[in-house]
Design a protein around this motif. Structure first.
Motif, PDB file in Angstrom:
ATOM      1  N   GLN A 191       0.855  -1.181   0.000  1.00  0.00           N
ATOM      2  CA  GLN A 191       0.000   0.000   0.000  1.00  0.00           C
ATOM      3  C   GLN A 191       0.891   1.231   0.000  1.00  0.00           C
ATOM      4  OE1 GLN A 191      -2.485   0.468   3.398  1.00  0.00           O
ATOM      5  NE2 GLN A 191      -3.273   2.404   2.720  1.00  0.00           N
TER       6      GLN A 191
ATOM      7  N   ALA B 142      -8.048   0.530  -3.268  1.00  0.00           N
ATOM      8  CA  ALA B 142      -7.265  -0.638  -3.669  1.00  0.00           C
ATOM      9  C   ALA B 142      -6.578  -0.381  -5.001  1.00  0.00           C
ATOM     10  CB  ALA B 142      -8.168  -1.857  -3.780  1.00  0.00           C
TER      11      ALA B 142
ATOM     12  N   TRP C  89      -2.521  -4.638   0.412  1.00  0.00           N
ATOM     13  CA  TRP C  89      -3.844  -4.927  -0.137  1.00  0.00           C
ATOM     14  C   TRP C  89      -3.856  -6.340  -0.699  1.00  0.00           C
ATOM     15  CZ3 TRP C  89      -7.470  -1.289   0.594  1.00  0.00           C
ATOM     16  CH2 TRP C  89      -7.081   0.026   0.730  1.00  0.00           C
TER      17      TRP C  89
ATOM     18  N   LYS D 199      -7.803  -4.594   2.963  1.00  0.00           N
ATOM     19  CA  LYS D 199      -6.611  -4.031   3.574  1.00  0.00           C
ATOM     20  C   LYS D 199      -6.133  -4.980   4.659  1.00  0.00           C
ATOM     21  CE  LYS D 199      -5.301   0.234   5.904  1.00  0.00           C
ATOM     22  NZ  LYS D 199      -5.847   1.540   6.319  1.00  0.00           N
TER      23      LYS D 199
END
Length: 89
Positions: free
Chosen positions: A25, A32, A50, A80
């Protein structure tokens, strides 16, 4: 990481997913990622990542780092997660 598996934490569960389904991330990301996943070694312990897979499929969160282990939950694209630990490969 145990071989090709990474230990993660999400939704009050800790388990393992295949590393190829994780993407790092970026700090500024608010949704996303849509690009192909980056190499998982870029994701370190304590970092967020992600779940990346086909948008209409899920990734199995497993109790242990193998495909015969119990599935704790199916995580959809864009979930997440936090990388709990990495060691070795």
């Amino acid at each position: 990481t145990e071989g090709k598996w990474t230990k993660i934490y999400t939704e009050n569960l800790t388990g393992y997913v295949l590393s190829t389904y994780l993407v790092r991330q970026e700090a500024a990301a608010t949704a996303a990622p849509t690009a192909a996943p980056t190499a998982v070694p870029a994701v370190k312990s304590g970092e967020e990542a992600w779940i990346t897979c086909a948008e209409d499929s899920n990734v199995n969160l497993r109790q242990k780092a193998n495909t015969s282990s119990k599935v704790l939950k199916r995580l959809p694209y864009g979930t997440k997660v936090e990388v709990v630990s990495r060691s070795g490969g």
